[in-house]
Enzyme design. Structure first.
Site, PDB file in Angstrom:
ATOM      1  N   ASN A 187       0.852  -1.189   0.000  1.00  0.00           N
ATOM      2  CA  ASN A 187       0.000   0.000   0.000  1.00  0.00           C
ATOM      3  C   ASN A 187       0.895   1.249   0.000  1.00  0.00           C
ATOM      4  OD1 ASN A 187      -1.419   2.282   1.107  1.00  0.00           O
ATOM      5  ND2 ASN A 187      -3.074   0.899   1.695  1.00  0.00           N
ATOM      6  N   HIS A 192       0.988   6.277   1.823  1.00  0.00           N
ATOM      7  CA  HIS A 192       1.725   7.253   2.632  1.00  0.00           C
ATOM      8  C   HIS A 192       2.935   7.856   1.920  1.00  0.00           C
ATOM      9  CE1 HIS A 192      -1.235   6.897   5.547  1.00  0.00           C
ATOM     10  NE2 HIS A 192      -1.043   5.601   5.734  1.00  0.00           N
ATOM     11  N   HIS A 208      -5.664   3.653  -1.560  1.00  0.00           N
ATOM     12  CA  HIS A 208      -6.980   4.038  -1.047  1.00  0.00           C
ATOM     13  C   HIS A 208      -7.259   5.483  -1.447  1.00  0.00           C
ATOM     14  CE1 HIS A 208      -9.677   4.383   2.837  1.00  0.00           C
ATOM     15  NE2 HIS A 208     -10.333   4.687   1.741  1.00  0.00           N
ATOM     16  N   ARG A 240      -9.323   8.287  -0.772  1.00  0.00           N
ATOM     17  CA  ARG A 240     -10.287   8.692   0.259  1.00  0.00           C
ATOM     18  C   ARG A 240     -11.135   9.843  -0.250  1.00  0.00           C
ATOM     19  NH1 ARG A 240      -8.713   6.530   5.604  1.00  0.00           N
ATOM     20  NH2 ARG A 240     -10.492   7.711   6.372  1.00  0.00           N
ATOM     21  N   ARG A 280      -6.849  12.902   1.046  1.00  0.00           N
ATOM     22  CA  ARG A 280      -5.746  13.352   1.909  1.00  0.00           C
ATOM     23  C   ARG A 280      -4.405  12.771   1.489  1.00  0.00           C
ATOM     24  NH1 ARG A 280      -7.306  10.148   7.422  1.00  0.00           N
ATOM     25  NH2 ARG A 280      -9.294  11.153   7.053  1.00  0.00           N
ATOM     26  N   GLU A 324      -8.720   0.513  -2.945  1.00  0.00           N
ATOM     27  CA  GLU A 324      -9.505   0.569  -1.700  1.00  0.00           C
ATOM     28  C   GLU A 324     -10.491   1.701  -1.807  1.00  0.00           C
ATOM     29  OE1 GLU A 324      -7.334   0.884   1.896  1.00  0.00           O
ATOM     30  OE2 GLU A 324      -6.242  -0.951   1.546  1.00  0.00           O
ATOM     31  N   THR A 373      -8.190   3.757   8.561  1.00  0.00           N
ATOM     32  CA  THR A 373      -9.346   2.869   8.647  1.00  0.00           C
ATOM     33  C   THR A 373      -9.292   2.189  10.015  1.00  0.00           C
ATOM     34  OG1 THR A 373      -8.943   2.486   6.317  1.00  0.00           O
ATOM     35  CG2 THR A 373     -10.577   1.089   7.371  1.00  0.00           C
ATOM     36  N   GLU A 418     -11.038  -9.372   3.352  1.00  0.00           N
ATOM     37  CA  GLU A 418      -9.766  -8.993   3.960  1.00  0.00           C
ATOM     38  C   GLU A 418     -10.047  -8.805   5.451  1.00  0.00           C
ATOM     39  OE1 GLU A 418      -7.143  -6.263   1.982  1.00  0.00           O
ATOM     40  OE2 GLU A 418      -6.416  -5.478   3.899  1.00  0.00           O
ATOM     41  N   HIS A 427      -3.595  -4.463   7.820  1.00  0.00           N
ATOM     42  CA  HIS A 427      -3.690  -3.305   8.700  1.00  0.00           C
ATOM     43  C   HIS A 427      -2.768  -3.464   9.898  1.00  0.00           C
ATOM     44  CE1 HIS A 427      -5.315   0.400  10.387  1.00  0.00           C
ATOM     45  NE2 HIS A 427      -5.683   0.622   9.148  1.00  0.00           N
TER      46      HIS A 427
HETATM   47  N1  PXP Z   1      -5.887  -3.094   4.253  1.00  0.00           N
HETATM   48  C1  PXP Z   1      -6.821  -2.127   4.320  1.00  0.00           C
HETATM   49  C2  PXP Z   1      -8.210  -2.471   3.932  1.00  0.00           C
HETATM   50  C3  PXP Z   1      -6.491  -0.813   4.715  1.00  0.00           C
HETATM   51  O1  PXP Z   1      -7.449   0.132   4.781  1.00  0.00           O
HETATM   52  C4  PXP Z   1      -5.154  -0.516   4.999  1.00  0.00           C
HETATM   53  C5  PXP Z   1      -4.756   0.875   5.361  1.00  0.00           C
HETATM   54  O2  PXP Z   1      -4.983   1.719   4.285  1.00  0.00           O
HETATM   55  C6  PXP Z   1      -4.197  -1.557   4.898  1.00  0.00           C
HETATM   56  C7  PXP Z   1      -4.599  -2.840   4.541  1.00  0.00           C
HETATM   57  C8  PXP Z   1      -2.758  -1.324   5.186  1.00  0.00           C
HETATM   58  O3  PXP Z   1      -2.611  -0.984   6.531  1.00  0.00           O
HETATM   59  P1  PXP Z   1      -1.228  -0.417   7.038  1.00  0.00           P
HETATM   60  O4  PXP Z   1      -0.993   0.862   6.298  1.00  0.00           O
HETATM   61  O5  PXP Z   1      -1.459  -0.209   8.503  1.00  0.00           O
HETATM   62  O6  PXP Z   1      -0.193  -1.453   6.745  1.00  0.00           O
END
Ligand code: PXP
Length: 252
Positions: free
Chosen positions: A9, A12, A45, A47, A51, A75, A106, A156, A198
């Site tokens: 992901n 960030h 994602h 949003r 952001r 996402e 999330t 998930e 997550h």
């Molecule tokens: N899975 C989902 C559905 C999420 O919303 C996120 C965060 O955007 C992640 C995985 C990844 O989480 P993390 O950034 O904490 O590794």
């Protein structure tokens, strides 16, 4: 047993870029590097408040991932705006997540059971367009059953509660891991593909990766943070190694 996939992901990277309103660091460069480092897909994602990931990022990611032959996991909140965007770009997968404006990230799974009638038609339209649909849910059998009943092909499971408990050295951690194991088994029994994500870091990845029914992990924040210190490619490679080590010894 098939190889456990790693979805990286890159939200960030965009968070850091947006902090200065600059053009860098570029999430596309992160996506290219992640794929080169062994990521099996890119997750982003979009949003409602934009952001981090922007509309232009999704457009570019759709092109890059298609060109590189790797899946894009989009996402999205269950809104008509996001549905329209998904149908425009036709990502390989869409993961339906809850979204609240004031949350930092999330915070838990989507209440699929409570919003069945809203979610089911959206899932149907996405699936009809050829998108593989996942519901991000808490490790609760009722939510997994609801994901199945709305027509999702994937669940998930949120690992956030377990990962927080491990970091806080909470005595709840083993029970939360057991809930993930039991729910993964149940989801698999229902014919759903099981993903997890997550809050996963180097400490928590092994226990989650060792759940045999889990086919894919989605990891973001920790990897982007580690990239500051060691670089994105070594961070991903180390995560990949830990995932592979966790699978050694599991039945084929
Ligand atoms: N899975 C989902 C559905 C999420 O919303 C996120 C965060 O955007 C992640 C995985 C990844 O989480 P993390 O950034 O904490 O590794």
């Amino acid at each position: 047993m098939s190889r456990l996939r790693l979805g990286v992901n890159i939200d960030h990277v965009a968070t850091i870029r947006n902090a200065r309103g600059a053009a860098y660091p570029d999430p596309m460069r992160a996506a290219e590097l992640a794929i080169g480092a062994g990521a099996d897909g890119i997750t982003a994602h979009l949003r409602e408040d934009r952001r981090h990931i922007s509309d232009a990022d999704i457009e570019a990611l759709a092109v890059i991932t298609r060109k590189r032959g790797q899946p894009l996991n989009f996402e999205m909140a269950v809104t008509s705006e996001m549905e329209t965007i998904a149908l425009r770009h036709l990502p390989h997968a869409a993961c339906l997540v809850p979204e609240r404006r004031e949350e930092v990230t999330t915070e838990g799974g989507l209440d699929v059971a409570g919003a069945h009638n809203t979610i089911a038609p959206v899932v149907r339209r996405l699936v009809d367009a050829g998108i593989r649909v996942s519901c991000f849910v808490d490790a609760v059998p009722e939510q997994v059953a609801a994901a199945k009943s709305v027509g999702a092909q994937v669940v998930e499971l949120t690992t956030g509660f377990y990962c927080d408990a491990v970091r806080d050295r909470s005595p709840e951690a083993p029970a939360l891991l057991e809930r993930l194991r039991v729910t993964a088994r149940e989801a698999h029994r229902l014919g759903l593909e099981v993903h997890a994500g997550h809050g996963i870091d180097y400490e928590t990845v092994k226990a989650v990766a060792a759940i045999p029914e889990v086919a894919e992990l989605n990891i973001g924040h920790f990897l982007i943070g580690e990239a500051i210190f060691v670089g994105l490619v070594p961070a991903i490679q180390r995560m990949r190694t830990l995932m592979d080590e966790a699978r050694v010894g599991l039945a084929a």
